[in-house]
Design a protein around this motif. Structure first.
Motif, PDB file in Angstrom:
ATOM      1  N   LEU A  79      40.875  39.669  34.009  1.00  0.00           N
ATOM      2  CA  LEU A  79      41.521  38.386  33.734  1.00  0.00           C
ATOM      3  C   LEU A  79      41.455  37.467  34.952  1.00  0.00           C
ATOM      4  O   LEU A  79      41.241  36.254  34.813  1.00  0.00           O
ATOM      5  CB  LEU A  79      42.974  38.612  33.326  1.00  0.00           C
ATOM      6  N   ALA A  80      41.630  38.043  36.133  1.00  0.00           N
ATOM      7  CA  ALA A  80      41.558  37.238  37.353  1.00  0.00           C
ATOM      8  C   ALA A  80      40.182  36.609  37.500  1.00  0.00           C
ATOM      9  O   ALA A  80      40.047  35.447  37.911  1.00  0.00           O
ATOM     10  CB  ALA A  80      41.880  38.097  38.572  1.00  0.00           C
ATOM     11  N   LEU A  81      39.144  37.361  37.153  1.00  0.00           N
ATOM     12  CA  LEU A  81      37.782  36.842  37.222  1.00  0.00           C
ATOM     13  C   LEU A  81      37.573  35.739  36.181  1.00  0.00           C
ATOM     14  O   LEU A  81      37.022  34.671  36.482  1.00  0.00           O
ATOM     15  CB  LEU A  81      36.786  37.978  36.989  1.00  0.00           C
ATOM     16  N   ALA A  82      38.049  35.974  34.965  1.00  0.00           N
ATOM     17  CA  ALA A  82      37.861  34.998  33.884  1.00  0.00           C
ATOM     18  C   ALA A  82      38.627  33.707  34.140  1.00  0.00           C
ATOM     19  O   ALA A  82      38.157  32.622  33.801  1.00  0.00           O
ATOM     20  CB  ALA A  82      38.310  35.608  32.563  1.00  0.00           C
ATOM     21  N   TRP A  83      39.808  33.821  34.759  1.00  0.00           N
ATOM     22  CA  TRP A  83      40.668  32.663  34.973  1.00  0.00           C
ATOM     23  C   TRP A  83      40.580  32.093  36.385  1.00  0.00           C
ATOM     24  O   TRP A  83      41.265  31.124  36.695  1.00  0.00           O
ATOM     25  CB  TRP A  83      42.130  33.036  34.703  1.00  0.00           C
ATOM     26  N   SER A  84      39.749  32.706  37.238  1.00  0.00           N
ATOM     27  CA  SER A  84      39.704  32.338  38.667  1.00  0.00           C
ATOM     28  C   SER A  84      41.113  32.398  39.269  1.00  0.00           C
ATOM     29  O   SER A  84      41.557  31.492  39.983  1.00  0.00           O
ATOM     30  CB  SER A  84      39.114  30.930  38.847  1.00  0.00           C
ATOM     31  N   ALA A  85      41.811  33.472  38.929  1.00  0.00           N
ATOM     32  CA  ALA A  85      43.209  33.635  39.333  1.00  0.00           C
ATOM     33  C   ALA A  85      43.327  34.505  40.572  1.00  0.00           C
ATOM     34  O   ALA A  85      42.496  35.379  40.831  1.00  0.00           O
ATOM     35  CB  ALA A  85      44.013  34.244  38.202  1.00  0.00           C
ATOM     36  N   GLU A  86      44.387  34.293  41.320  1.00  0.00           N
ATOM     37  CA  GLU A  86      44.744  35.132  42.464  1.00  0.00           C
ATOM     38  C   GLU A  86      45.324  36.439  41.917  1.00  0.00           C
ATOM     39  O   GLU A  86      46.045  36.438  40.927  1.00  0.00           O
ATOM     40  CB  GLU A  86      45.781  34.385  43.296  1.00  0.00           C
ATOM     41  N   ILE A  87      45.011  37.567  42.550  1.00  0.00           N
ATOM     42  CA  ILE A  87      45.512  38.849  42.070  1.00  0.00           C
ATOM     43  C   ILE A  87      46.111  39.657  43.215  1.00  0.00           C
ATOM     44  O   ILE A  87      45.539  39.712  44.312  1.00  0.00           O
ATOM     45  CB  ILE A  87      44.407  39.661  41.345  1.00  0.00           C
ATOM     46  N   HIS A  88      47.278  40.260  42.961  1.00  0.00           N
ATOM     47  CA  HIS A  88      47.945  41.122  43.932  1.00  0.00           C
ATOM     48  C   HIS A  88      48.546  42.314  43.206  1.00  0.00           C
ATOM     49  O   HIS A  88      48.683  42.322  41.980  1.00  0.00           O
ATOM     50  CB  HIS A  88      49.045  40.362  44.679  1.00  0.00           C
ATOM     51  N   GLY A  89      48.935  43.307  43.987  1.00  0.00           N
ATOM     52  CA  GLY A  89      49.547  44.500  43.418  1.00  0.00           C
ATOM     53  C   GLY A  89      50.971  44.684  43.888  1.00  0.00           C
ATOM     54  O   GLY A  89      51.404  44.074  44.872  1.00  0.00           O
ATOM     55  N   TYR A  90      51.705  45.521  43.180  1.00  0.00           N
ATOM     56  CA  TYR A  90      53.048  45.898  43.614  1.00  0.00           C
ATOM     57  C   TYR A  90      53.243  47.392  43.367  1.00  0.00           C
ATOM     58  O   TYR A  90      52.594  48.000  42.518  1.00  0.00           O
ATOM     59  CB  TYR A  90      54.139  45.082  42.911  1.00  0.00           C
ATOM     60  N   ASN A  91      54.169  47.978  44.124  1.00  0.00           N
ATOM     61  CA  ASN A  91      54.407  49.404  44.081  1.00  0.00           C
ATOM     62  C   ASN A  91      55.379  49.764  42.960  1.00  0.00           C
ATOM     63  O   ASN A  91      56.436  49.149  42.822  1.00  0.00           O
ATOM     64  CB  ASN A  91      54.970  49.852  45.434  1.00  0.00           C
ATOM     65  N   CYS A  92      55.024  50.757  42.171  1.00  0.00           N
ATOM     66  CA  CYS A  92      55.838  51.188  41.044  1.00  0.00           C
ATOM     67  C   CYS A  92      57.252  51.581  41.463  1.00  0.00           C
ATOM     68  O   CYS A  92      58.238  51.175  40.842  1.00  0.00           O
ATOM     69  CB  CYS A  92      55.152  52.383  40.374  1.00  0.00           C
ATOM     70  N   LEU A  93      57.370  52.361  42.541  1.00  0.00           N
ATOM     71  CA  LEU A  93      58.678  52.857  42.955  1.00  0.00           C
ATOM     72  C   LEU A  93      59.562  51.742  43.490  1.00  0.00           C
ATOM     73  O   LEU A  93      60.789  51.758  43.306  1.00  0.00           O
ATOM     74  CB  LEU A  93      58.511  53.957  44.016  1.00  0.00           C
ATOM     75  N   ALA A  94      58.940  50.753  44.138  1.00  0.00           N
ATOM     76  CA  ALA A  94      59.706  49.613  44.656  1.00  0.00           C
ATOM     77  C   ALA A  94      60.324  48.814  43.515  1.00  0.00           C
ATOM     78  O   ALA A  94      61.462  48.338  43.620  1.00  0.00           O
ATOM     79  CB  ALA A  94      58.814  48.719  45.510  1.00  0.00           C
TER      80      ALA A  94
END
Length: 208
Positions: A79-94
């Motif tokens: 989706l980030a590629l299709a939308w030229s969107a910024e992408i980040h991750g987050y930690n499940c436990l946090a």
């Protein structure tokens, strides 16, 4: 239309997506499905306003199930590629720690314990501000019991671990993308790289 953020969470038996505009939640979908995240995720996103289109994407990178983590990150990257969107991750436990803190009358340390398969738990302690207070580990229940450093236990293994340590307040919480705003900015601005938490169950065959 303001800045939109799409959050994706498939790292546990729950599958959830949420769309935010200028920081406010405008739509979300959540289901505890066990398996079938690949079939469920895209239709869930498609139900969101404008099919979830956003300029930023956040995805749960684990620790969690191998299949679930892979599905979430793969979808987020596509989706980030299709939308030229910024992408980040987050930690499940946090995220689970933040959800537990939101249910408390006052901040206090939280130990997060998630079922990890093969009888183990993903375990990490967090401060009353939601910051990690030790290193994440994948442990047997007995090992995990010796590592609990809080009077509150949260996560999919919370009930079992609370029974082992005795008398701890517990919240059997699963991560929910709609709650991502509870996590501090630093902890949801991480690379969208998978953290499976354990080695793969299947190993490549050794040459004969």
């Amino acid at each position: 239309m303001g800045e939109r953020l799409l959050a994706i969470d498939t790292a546990s038996i729950a599958c959830s997506v949420a769309l935010f505009e200028d920081g406010a939640l405008i739509a979300s979908e959540y289901a505890e499905i066990g398996r079938g995240h690949a079939e469920k995720l895209i239709p869930m996103i498609a139900k969101l306003p404008e099919r979830g289109h956003a300029s930023r994407i956040l995805v749960n990178y684990g620790p969690g199930s191998f299949t679930g983590v892979r599905i979430g990150i793969s979808a987020a990257k596509a989706l980030a590629l299709a939308w030229s969107a910024e992408i980040h991750g987050y930690n499940c436990l946090a995220l689970v720690a933040a959800q537990a803190l939101d249910q408390l009358d006052q901040p206090q340390p939280v130990c997060v314990a998630m079922l990890a398969g093969h009888g183990e738990y993903f375990l990490q302690n967090f401060s009353g501000t939601g910051e990690p207070s030790d290193e994440f580990a994948s442990l047997t229940p007995e090992q995990a019991a010796s590592r609990v450093d809080a009077d509150v236990i949260a996560g999919s293994a919370a009930v079992e671990l609370a029974a082992l340590v005795g008398g701890k307040k517990h919240f059997p919480i699963l991560p929910n993308a709609a709650q991502i705003s509870l996590v501090s900015r630093d902890m949801k601005n991480l690379p969208a790289k998978p953290n499976y938490g354990r080695k793969p169950d299947a190993q490549p065959a050794k040459p004969v």
